[in-house]
Design a protein around this motif. Sequence first.
Motif, PDB file in Angstrom:
ATOM      1  N   THR A  95       0.852  -1.191   0.000  1.00 58.64           N
ATOM      2  CA  THR A  95       0.000   0.000   0.000  1.00 58.64           C
ATOM      3  C   THR A  95       0.891   1.246   0.000  1.00 58.64           C
ATOM      4  OG1 THR A  95      -0.090   0.128   2.419  1.00 58.64           O
ATOM      5  CG2 THR A  95      -1.779  -1.217   1.322  1.00 58.64           C
ATOM      6  N   PRO A  96       0.332   2.423  -0.250  1.00 57.18           N
ATOM      7  CA  PRO A  96       1.131   3.665  -0.208  1.00 57.18           C
ATOM      8  C   PRO A  96       1.440   4.157   1.198  1.00 57.18           C
ATOM      9  CG  PRO A  96      -1.124   4.156  -0.800  1.00 57.18           C
ATOM     10  CD  PRO A  96      -1.027   2.665  -0.767  1.00 57.18           C
ATOM     11  N   PHE A  97       1.255   3.317   2.209  1.00 54.36           N
ATOM     12  CA  PHE A  97       1.486   3.748   3.589  1.00 54.36           C
ATOM     13  C   PHE A  97       2.935   4.200   3.794  1.00 54.36           C
ATOM     14  CE2 PHE A  97       2.719   2.728   7.978  1.00 54.36           C
ATOM     15  CZ  PHE A  97       1.793   3.470   8.676  1.00 54.36           C
ATOM     16  N   ALA A  98       3.902   3.475   3.217  1.00 50.99           N
ATOM     17  CA  ALA A  98       5.313   3.814   3.422  1.00 50.99           C
ATOM     18  C   ALA A  98       5.643   5.181   2.834  1.00 50.99           C
ATOM     19  CB  ALA A  98       6.204   2.734   2.800  1.00 50.99           C
ATOM     20  N   GLN A 169      -2.242  -5.164  -9.916  1.00 57.29           N
ATOM     21  CA  GLN A 169      -2.447  -4.072 -10.872  1.00 57.29           C
ATOM     22  C   GLN A 169      -2.144  -2.715 -10.233  1.00 57.29           C
ATOM     23  OE1 GLN A 169      -3.065  -4.381 -14.103  1.00 57.29           O
ATOM     24  NE2 GLN A 169      -3.062  -6.622 -13.907  1.00 57.29           N
ATOM     25  N   PHE A 170      -2.518  -2.553  -8.970  1.00 56.06           N
ATOM     26  CA  PHE A 170      -2.228  -1.293  -8.279  1.00 56.06           C
ATOM     27  C   PHE A 170      -0.724  -1.075  -8.144  1.00 56.06           C
ATOM     28  CE2 PHE A 170      -1.247   0.925  -4.308  1.00 56.06           C
ATOM     29  CZ  PHE A 170      -1.927   2.119  -4.501  1.00 56.06           C
ATOM     30  N   MET A 171      -0.004  -2.108  -7.736  1.00 58.25           N
ATOM     31  CA  MET A 171       1.440  -1.950  -7.546  1.00 58.25           C
ATOM     32  C   MET A 171       2.168  -1.753  -8.867  1.00 58.25           C
ATOM     33  SD  MET A 171       2.426  -4.529  -4.423  1.00 58.25           S
ATOM     34  CE  MET A 171       1.800  -6.002  -5.232  1.00 58.25           C
ATOM     35  N   LEU A 172       1.739  -2.457  -9.922  1.00 64.96           N
ATOM     36  CA  LEU A 172       2.392  -2.303 -11.223  1.00 64.96           C
ATOM     37  C   LEU A 172       2.202  -0.899 -11.791  1.00 64.96           C
ATOM     38  CD1 LEU A 172       1.556  -5.717 -12.941  1.00 64.96           C
ATOM     39  CD2 LEU A 172       3.792  -4.925 -12.125  1.00 64.96           C
ATOM     40  N   HIS A 173       1.158  -0.209 -11.359  1.00 64.32           N
ATOM     41  CA  HIS A 173       0.915   1.147 -11.860  1.00 64.32           C
ATOM     42  C   HIS A 173       1.940   2.144 -11.319  1.00 64.32           C
ATOM     43  CE1 HIS A 173      -1.522   4.254 -13.726  1.00 64.32           C
ATOM     44  NE2 HIS A 173      -1.499   4.939 -12.592  1.00 64.32           N
ATOM     45  N   TYR A 174       2.541   1.858 -10.165  1.00 60.26           N
ATOM     46  CA  TYR A 174       3.456   2.809  -9.530  1.00 60.26           C
ATOM     47  C   TYR A 174       4.883   2.279  -9.413  1.00 60.26           C
ATOM     48  CZ  TYR A 174      -0.962   4.919  -8.221  1.00 60.26           C
ATOM     49  OH  TYR A 174      -2.219   5.480  -8.270  1.00 60.26           O
ATOM     50  N   VAL A 175       5.142   1.069  -9.840  1.00 64.47           N
ATOM     51  CA  VAL A 175       6.479   0.504  -9.714  1.00 64.47           C
ATOM     52  C   VAL A 175       7.356   1.021 -10.852  1.00 64.47           C
ATOM     53  CG1 VAL A 175       6.117  -1.556 -11.133  1.00 64.47           C
ATOM     54  CG2 VAL A 175       7.666  -1.655  -9.172  1.00 64.47           C
ATOM     55  N   ARG A 176       8.644   1.129 -10.597  1.00 65.98           N
ATOM     56  CA  ARG A 176       9.587   1.584 -11.611  1.00 65.98           C
ATOM     57  C   ARG A 176      10.173   0.393 -12.353  1.00 65.98           C
ATOM     58  NH1 ARG A 176      14.205   4.997  -9.507  1.00 65.98           N
ATOM     59  NH2 ARG A 176      14.388   3.215  -8.094  1.00 65.98           N
ATOM     60  N   GLU A 177      10.437   0.610 -13.633  1.00 65.71           N
ATOM     61  CA  GLU A 177      10.974  -0.469 -14.461  1.00 65.71           C
ATOM     62  C   GLU A 177      12.361  -0.886 -13.991  1.00 65.71           C
ATOM     63  OE1 GLU A 177      11.886  -1.392 -19.195  1.00 65.71           O
ATOM     64  OE2 GLU A 177      10.956   0.499 -18.566  1.00 65.71           O
ATOM     65  N   PRO A 205       8.757  -6.502  -3.652  1.00 68.81           N
ATOM     66  CA  PRO A 205       9.967  -5.744  -3.274  1.00 68.81           C
ATOM     67  C   PRO A 205      10.270  -4.593  -4.213  1.00 68.81           C
ATOM     68  CG  PRO A 205      10.566  -7.894  -4.143  1.00 68.81           C
ATOM     69  CD  PRO A 205       9.091  -7.907  -3.957  1.00 68.81           C
ATOM     70  N   ALA A 206       9.965  -4.751  -5.509  1.00 68.97           N
ATOM     71  CA  ALA A 206      10.181  -3.641  -6.438  1.00 68.97           C
ATOM     72  C   ALA A 206       9.265  -2.467  -6.099  1.00 68.97           C
ATOM     73  CB  ALA A 206       9.949  -4.112  -7.873  1.00 68.97           C
ATOM     74  N   TYR A 207       8.048  -2.770  -5.702  1.00 69.27           N
ATOM     75  CA  TYR A 207       7.116  -1.705  -5.326  1.00 69.27           C
ATOM     76  C   TYR A 207       7.588  -0.982  -4.058  1.00 69.27           C
ATOM     77  CZ  TYR A 207       2.835   0.498  -3.625  1.00 69.27           C
ATOM     78  OH  TYR A 207       1.917   1.397  -3.136  1.00 69.27           O
ATOM     79  N   ILE A 208       8.131  -1.724  -3.103  1.00 63.41           N
ATOM     80  CA  ILE A 208       8.617  -1.090  -1.873  1.00 63.41           C
ATOM     81  C   ILE A 208       9.741  -0.113  -2.190  1.00 63.41           C
ATOM     82  CG2 ILE A 208       9.697  -1.509   0.361  1.00 63.41           C
ATOM     83  CD1 ILE A 208       8.374  -4.238   0.359  1.00 63.41           C
ATOM     84  N   LEU A 209      10.706  -0.546  -3.021  1.00 59.85           N
ATOM     85  CA  LEU A 209      11.810   0.347  -3.389  1.00 59.85           C
ATOM     86  C   LEU A 209      11.301   1.584  -4.130  1.00 59.85           C
ATOM     87  CD1 LEU A 209      14.761  -1.960  -4.516  1.00 59.85           C
ATOM     88  CD2 LEU A 209      14.437  -0.764  -2.356  1.00 59.85           C
ATOM     89  N   SER A 210      10.351   1.390  -5.027  1.00 59.92           N
ATOM     90  CA  SER A 210       9.819   2.534  -5.771  1.00 59.92           C
ATOM     91  C   SER A 210       9.111   3.515  -4.849  1.00 59.92           C
ATOM     92  CB  SER A 210       8.852   2.031  -6.848  1.00 59.92           C
ATOM     93  OG  SER A 210       9.498   1.143  -7.737  1.00 59.92           O
ATOM     94  N   GLU A 211       8.364   2.999  -3.887  1.00 57.89           N
ATOM     95  CA  GLU A 211       7.657   3.879  -2.956  1.00 57.89           C
ATOM     96  C   GLU A 211       8.632   4.636  -2.060  1.00 57.89           C
ATOM     97  OE1 GLU A 211       3.983   4.393  -2.453  1.00 57.89           O
ATOM     98  OE2 GLU A 211       4.526   3.983  -4.521  1.00 57.89           O
ATOM     99  N   LEU A 212       9.682   3.966  -1.611  1.00 58.69           N
ATOM    100  CA  LEU A 212      10.667   4.656  -0.772  1.00 58.69           C
ATOM    101  C   LEU A 212      11.375   5.764  -1.548  1.00 58.69           C
ATOM    102  CD1 LEU A 212      12.251   1.695   1.236  1.00 58.69           C
ATOM    103  CD2 LEU A 212      10.710   3.453   2.080  1.00 58.69           C
ATOM    104  N   LYS A 213      11.744   5.483  -2.798  1.00 62.23           N
ATOM    105  CA  LYS A 213      12.407   6.520  -3.599  1.00 62.23           C
ATOM    106  C   LYS A 213      11.477   7.696  -3.855  1.00 62.23           C
ATOM    107  CE  LYS A 213      14.920   7.470  -7.816  1.00 62.23           C
ATOM    108  NZ  LYS A 213      15.497   6.961  -9.082  1.00 62.23           N
ATOM    109  N   THR A 214      10.221   7.400  -4.172  1.00 59.29           N
ATOM    110  CA  THR A 214       9.265   8.488  -4.404  1.00 59.29           C
ATOM    111  C   THR A 214       9.055   9.317  -3.139  1.00 59.29           C
ATOM    112  OG1 THR A 214       8.137   7.087  -6.037  1.00 59.29           O
ATOM    113  CG2 THR A 214       6.946   8.998  -5.216  1.00 59.29           C
ATOM    114  N   PHE A 276      -1.539   9.691  -6.746  1.00 58.70           N
ATOM    115  CA  PHE A 276      -2.052   8.324  -6.867  1.00 58.70           C
ATOM    116  C   PHE A 276      -3.216   8.237  -7.850  1.00 58.70           C
ATOM    117  CE2 PHE A 276      -0.153   8.278  -2.595  1.00 58.70           C
ATOM    118  CZ  PHE A 276       0.676   7.186  -2.732  1.00 58.70           C
ATOM    119  N   SER A 277      -3.598   9.334  -8.459  1.00 61.33           N
ATOM    120  CA  SER A 277      -4.739   9.305  -9.358  1.00 61.33           C
ATOM    121  C   SER A 277      -4.323   8.779 -10.730  1.00 61.33           C
ATOM    122  CB  SER A 277      -5.331  10.710  -9.507  1.00 61.33           C
ATOM    123  OG  SER A 277      -4.370  11.601 -10.015  1.00 61.33           O
TER     124      SER A 277
END
Length: 277
Positions: A95-98, A169-177, A205-214, A276-277
Motif C-alpha cells: 500500500t502507499p502507507f510507506a 495491478q495497483f502496484m504495477l501502476h506505480y512501480v519503476r521499471e 519488493p520492487a514496489y517497496i523500493l519505488s515507494e521509498l524513492k518516491t 495516486f490518481s
Amino acid sequence: MRAAISHGKGVSLVLLLLSAILLSAQTATPIARSSGPELISSALPNSIPTTSPSMLTTDPNEIRITGVGGGSLPWTIIVLLTFLTLIPSLLLCMTPFARLLVVFHFLRQALGLQTTPTNQTLIGLSLVLTFFVMQPVGADIYQASILPMESGRITAMQAVERGSAPVRQFMLHYVREKDVALFVELAKEPRPRTPNDLSMRVVVPAYILSELKTGFQIGTVLFLPFLAIDMIVASISTSVGMLQLPPVVISTPLKLLLFVMVDGWNLLVGSLMRSFS
C-alpha cells in the motif's frame, strides 16, 4: 465445678446431634442402591425434565458457526489468524502507507519540530489516507474473492489468488521499471513479456523500493524552502553579531508561520493524493 457442668452439657448436645443424624439416615430412601433408570427417574423430583429424543432436534434459534465456503471451522480460524498476523506486513509492503509516512516525517524534520505532530498522529493520518487510496482496490477484492468464497463457489486458496490480481495491478501502476529489472535479475526469472507475467515475488519488493524513492524525492523537494529559511536566518543572525542566539530559535517560528499562511497541510495532502490518481 462450673467447668465440669458446661463440659457435660456440651457432650450431651453432641450426642443428641449424632443420634438425630443416624435417625434421619435410617428413615431416608436409599436412592443410590436402586438400580435401573425407572427407579432413578422416580426418585428425582418432578420439576427436573428427562431427556427425550424430541428434545434433541435442532432449535431454529440456535447459533451455529460453520467454516467459510463450507469448510471446517478450525481451518477457517487458522486462515483468519494467519491473515491477521500478516496485516502489518501487507500494509507496509503493498500500500502507499510507506510513502505517506516518509513524507510526513520529512515535513516534521523540515519544520524543525521533534515531537509535533506525534508519531501516533502521523501514523493515524497515513492510515486514513491509505484507506482512502486503497478503497477501490478493496472493493474489487471483495467482489472478486470474498463474496465467492463466502458462497462456497471457490476455496480459500482460489480466493487468495483472485484477490491478489487487483493488488498486483495497483502496484504495477506505480512501480519503476528499473526496480523490476533488478529483482527479475536477482530472482533469475525469465524476462516477462508483459507486466502481468511478473510474479508477486518480484512485484512486491520492487514496489517497496519505488515507494521509498518516491517518498524521499517528495521529502527532499519539501525540505528545500525550509532549508533556505534556515540559511537566511543563520546568515543574518551571524552578520549582526547574535552569536549566542541559536538560529533555530528564530527560524522555527518563521517556518511555522509560512507553513500556516500557505495552508501547507491542504497543499501537501492534496498533492500526495493526486500523485495516486
